[in-house]
Design a protein around this motif. Sequence first.
Motif, PDB file in Angstrom:
ATOM      1  N   ALA A 307       0.825  -1.216   0.000  1.00  9.75           N
ATOM      2  CA  ALA A 307       0.000   0.000   0.000  1.00  9.75           C
ATOM      3  C   ALA A 307       0.858   1.265   0.000  1.00  9.75           C
ATOM      4  O   ALA A 307       0.418   2.327  -0.446  1.00  9.75           O
ATOM      5  N   GLN A 308       2.084   1.142   0.506  1.00  9.93           N
ATOM      6  CA  GLN A 308       2.996   2.290   0.524  1.00  9.93           C
ATOM      7  C   GLN A 308       3.190   2.868  -0.882  1.00  9.93           C
ATOM      8  O   GLN A 308       3.309   4.076  -1.070  1.00  9.93           O
ATOM      9  N   ALA A 309       3.217   1.996  -1.876  1.00  8.78           N
ATOM     10  CA  ALA A 309       3.421   2.432  -3.257  1.00  8.78           C
ATOM     11  C   ALA A 309       2.294   3.347  -3.722  1.00  8.78           C
ATOM     12  O   ALA A 309       2.517   4.275  -4.492  1.00  8.78           O
ATOM     13  N   ASP A 310       1.067   3.079  -3.261  1.00  8.81           N
ATOM     14  CA  ASP A 310      -0.076   3.912  -3.648  1.00  8.81           C
ATOM     15  C   ASP A 310      -0.126   5.208  -2.849  1.00  8.81           C
ATOM     16  O   ASP A 310      -0.541   6.241  -3.343  1.00  8.81           O
ATOM     17  N   ARG A 311       0.284   5.126  -1.586  1.00  8.96           N
ATOM     18  CA  ARG A 311       0.228   6.309  -0.720  1.00  8.96           C
ATOM     19  C   ARG A 311       1.267   7.348  -1.118  1.00  8.96           C
ATOM     20  O   ARG A 311       1.051   8.535  -1.005  1.00  8.96           O
ATOM     21  N   PHE A 312       2.410   6.859  -1.566  1.00  6.74           N
ATOM     22  CA  PHE A 312       3.538   7.742  -1.854  1.00  6.74           C
ATOM     23  C   PHE A 312       3.187   8.691  -3.004  1.00  6.74           C
ATOM     24  O   PHE A 312       2.666   8.255  -4.025  1.00  6.74           O
ATOM     25  N   ALA A 313       3.464   9.970  -2.834  1.00  8.51           N
ATOM     26  CA  ALA A 313       3.334  10.920  -3.939  1.00  8.51           C
ATOM     27  C   ALA A 313       4.248  12.103  -3.675  1.00  8.51           C
ATOM     28  O   ALA A 313       4.113  12.785  -2.662  1.00  8.51           O
ATOM     29  N   ALA A 314       5.179  12.323  -4.573  1.00  8.27           N
ATOM     30  CA  ALA A 314       6.045  13.495  -4.493  1.00  8.27           C
ATOM     31  C   ALA A 314       5.960  14.222  -5.831  1.00  8.27           C
ATOM     32  O   ALA A 314       5.178  13.837  -6.707  1.00  8.27           O
ATOM     33  N   SER A 315       6.742  15.273  -5.966  1.00 10.36           N
ATOM     34  CA  SER A 315       6.709  16.049  -7.202  1.00 10.36           C
ATOM     35  C   SER A 315       8.122  16.489  -7.553  1.00 10.36           C
ATOM     36  O   SER A 315       8.974  16.617  -6.674  1.00 10.36           O
ATOM     37  N   THR A 316       8.361  16.726  -8.827  1.00 17.06           N
ATOM     38  CA  THR A 316       9.677  17.139  -9.299  1.00 17.06           C
ATOM     39  C   THR A 316       9.539  17.830 -10.648  1.00 17.06           C
ATOM     40  O   THR A 316       8.629  17.504 -11.421  1.00 17.06           O
ATOM     41  N   ASP A 317      10.467  18.743 -10.925  1.00 14.08           N
ATOM     42  CA  ASP A 317      10.454  19.389 -12.243  1.00 14.08           C
ATOM     43  C   ASP A 317      10.941  18.440 -13.343  1.00 14.08           C
ATOM     44  O   ASP A 317      10.873  18.766 -14.522  1.00 14.08           O
ATOM     45  N   MET A 318      11.401  17.230 -12.961  1.00 15.88           N
ATOM     46  CA  MET A 318      11.664  16.203 -13.969  1.00 15.88           C
ATOM     47  C   MET A 318      10.350  15.849 -14.680  1.00 15.88           C
ATOM     48  O   MET A 318      10.369  15.343 -15.801  1.00 15.88           O
ATOM     49  N   GLY A 319       9.217  16.124 -14.014  1.00 18.00           N
ATOM     50  CA  GLY A 319       7.918  15.911 -14.641  1.00 18.00           C
ATOM     51  C   GLY A 319       7.790  16.716 -15.930  1.00 18.00           C
ATOM     52  O   GLY A 319       7.332  16.188 -16.954  1.00 18.00           O
ATOM     53  N   ASN A 320       8.215  17.971 -15.883  1.00 17.45           N
ATOM     54  CA  ASN A 320       8.124  18.812 -17.081  1.00 17.45           C
ATOM     55  C   ASN A 320       9.003  18.266 -18.193  1.00 17.45           C
ATOM     56  O   ASN A 320       8.624  18.294 -19.366  1.00 17.45           O
ATOM     57  N   VAL A 321      10.196  17.765 -17.826  1.00 13.81           N
ATOM     58  CA  VAL A 321      11.075  17.151 -18.822  1.00 13.81           C
ATOM     59  C   VAL A 321      10.388  15.926 -19.422  1.00 13.81           C
ATOM     60  O   VAL A 321      10.359  15.742 -20.643  1.00 13.81           O
ATOM     61  N   SER A 322       9.785  15.113 -18.556  1.00 14.26           N
ATOM     62  CA  SER A 322       9.216  13.830 -19.002  1.00 14.26           C
ATOM     63  C   SER A 322       8.006  14.005 -19.910  1.00 14.26           C
ATOM     64  O   SER A 322       7.628  13.085 -20.631  1.00 14.26           O
ATOM     65  N   GLN A 323       7.374  15.184 -19.854  1.00  9.49           N
ATOM     66  CA  GLN A 323       6.246  15.443 -20.753  1.00  9.49           C
ATOM     67  C   GLN A 323       6.728  15.705 -22.178  1.00  9.49           C
ATOM     68  O   GLN A 323       5.938  15.654 -23.121  1.00  9.49           O
ATOM     69  N   VAL A 324       8.029  16.004 -22.317  1.00  6.49           N
ATOM     70  CA  VAL A 324       8.580  16.361 -23.635  1.00  6.49           C
ATOM     71  C   VAL A 324       9.545  15.286 -24.139  1.00  6.49           C
ATOM     72  O   VAL A 324       9.544  14.933 -25.312  1.00  6.49           O
ATOM     73  N   VAL A 325      10.381  14.781 -23.230  1.00  8.65           N
ATOM     74  CA  VAL A 325      11.447  13.838 -23.587  1.00  8.65           C
ATOM     75  C   VAL A 325      11.194  12.539 -22.813  1.00  8.65           C
ATOM     76  O   VAL A 325      10.966  12.595 -21.599  1.00  8.65           O
ATOM     77  N   PRO A 326      11.241  11.367 -23.454  1.00  8.45           N
ATOM     78  CA  PRO A 326      11.104  10.115 -22.695  1.00  8.45           C
ATOM     79  C   PRO A 326      12.108  10.078 -21.536  1.00  8.45           C
ATOM     80  O   PRO A 326      13.301  10.309 -21.747  1.00  8.45           O
ATOM     81  N   SER A 327      11.607   9.802 -20.338  1.00 12.24           N
ATOM     82  CA  SER A 327      12.428   9.978 -19.132  1.00 12.24           C
ATOM     83  C   SER A 327      12.197   8.863 -18.130  1.00 12.24           C
ATOM     84  O   SER A 327      11.148   8.213 -18.138  1.00 12.24           O
ATOM     85  N   ILE A 328      13.168   8.698 -17.241  1.00 11.19           N
ATOM     86  CA  ILE A 328      12.972   7.878 -16.049  1.00 11.19           C
ATOM     87  C   ILE A 328      13.432   8.654 -14.815  1.00 11.19           C
ATOM     88  O   ILE A 328      14.309   9.518 -14.904  1.00 11.19           O
ATOM     89  N   HIS A 329      12.808   8.352 -13.692  1.00 13.76           N
ATOM     90  CA  HIS A 329      13.123   8.991 -12.407  1.00 13.76           C
ATOM     91  C   HIS A 329      12.924   7.952 -11.303  1.00 13.76           C
ATOM     92  O   HIS A 329      12.058   8.093 -10.436  1.00 13.76           O
ATOM     93  N   PRO A 330      13.701   6.854 -11.322  1.00 13.05           N
ATOM     94  CA  PRO A 330      13.561   5.856 -10.256  1.00 13.05           C
ATOM     95  C   PRO A 330      14.132   6.372  -8.938  1.00 13.05           C
ATOM     96  O   PRO A 330      14.946   7.297  -8.923  1.00 13.05           O
ATOM     97  N   LEU A 331      13.668   5.749  -7.857  1.00 10.73           N
ATOM     98  CA  LEU A 331      14.223   6.041  -6.535  1.00 10.73           C
ATOM     99  C   LEU A 331      15.234   4.956  -6.185  1.00 10.73           C
ATOM    100  O   LEU A 331      15.050   3.784  -6.544  1.00 10.73           O
ATOM    101  N   ILE A 332      16.285   5.354  -5.457  1.00 11.05           N
ATOM    102  CA  ILE A 332      17.271   4.374  -4.997  1.00 11.05           C
ATOM    103  C   ILE A 332      17.309   4.414  -3.469  1.00 11.05           C
ATOM    104  O   ILE A 332      17.329   5.491  -2.864  1.00 11.05           O
TER     105      ILE A 332
END
Length: 391
Positions: A307-332
């Motif tokens: 359930a943690q996966a559904d609860r988690f929500a953050a934000s980043t300006d990588m979002g704006n990049v990903s709307q234009v250029v295919p992108s990944i933003h995994p967590l480590i």
Amino acid sequence: MDERAAVRESCTKQREGLLDISHRIHAHPELGFEEERASAWLCEALADAGFAVEKGICGVPTAFRARKGSGPLHVAFCAEYDCLPGIGHACGHNMIAAMSLGAAVAAARVADAVGLTVDVLGTPAEEVGNDSGKIRLLEGGAFRGVHCAMMVHPAPFDFVVPKLIAASMFDVEYRGKEAHASAFPELGVNAADALTVAQTAVGLMRQHILQTDRIHGIVTKGGDAPNVVPAHTCCRYIIRSETMPQLEQLRGKVLRCFEAGSVATGARMTVLGGDKPYADVRHDAALAALYQRNAVSAGRVFPDLGAQADRFAASTDMGNVSQVVPSIHPLIGIDSLPAVNHQPEFTAHCVTPVADRAVYDGALAMAWTAVDIASDAAVRDRLMKAAAARA
Ligand SMILES: [Zn+2]
Ligand SMILES: [Zn+2]
């Protein structure tokens, strides 16, 4: 030696240098758009590795581009390096910078063999919440010609496709009228009351927003003295929603709450900022799968988050990049629990041996992913066709 082995050898050779830069940035935290030392150290390391470095791109003094290779597939690694006010590198951007540096140097080592052009884009001020580094770099054309963009973000656990939602940060200011708070209160217009009414309205509204919406803020100016009716108050709020259209709807509702404060008290209201929000991250599924496979090869474990996966929500300006250029933003993961991002305890975790291991693993997994993308005809052709369609 094959390309994957050469990439691993490069990461191993870089290991001490990467950890040195990660620790140095951590020890000298700099706020967004003030990251003079971090960007200078990264530019220096990239120049030493044979990259062509351009500082201050797109009119942002602490942004940069470093490029090596001239292959047809153009990969950009995004480096963040800003800290948070008061609590230093509590989001681990020191590690992001080191991972993107390491990945780029390792990928560049095999750029000619696999057909890569490798960029590191130094993207300042991710934490500022509006009109940030990546937004300015996107507007300035720094991502033009880039086929895919990637970065890896520290977190308590590994998570390949975290939910990263749209966000908007803005300030609200109320202007009222000072008066003696006891002798002549009827002559005052109370700007602090306006803010209290707004906060109450926002609190009541929480019943009527989407489960996935977020609203949170701080008072940045609450008044000057208890015996003076506050004539000037300010607050800073962030609102978040799963998509940009949902965010726009939420913004309308939240602003009505702030207007309620103005209506109730007669204080004048001004809204500042919020004009350049962060978009939600669109993870490229195929690239994310490649990253996950490579991260597992590097020894990473992706836990079942339930359930943690559904609860988690953050934000980043990588979002704006990903709307234009295919992108990944995994967590480590840096094994920090119960410490989580934006806590001083997490700051301390971003230079532990576990964090250092993550820096190495993240750099290696990203560099391997770049090699895979360049070597896999289907993935490469899809990215290049998509870029041609955008141009
Ligand atoms: Zn953060
Ligand atoms: Zn962060």
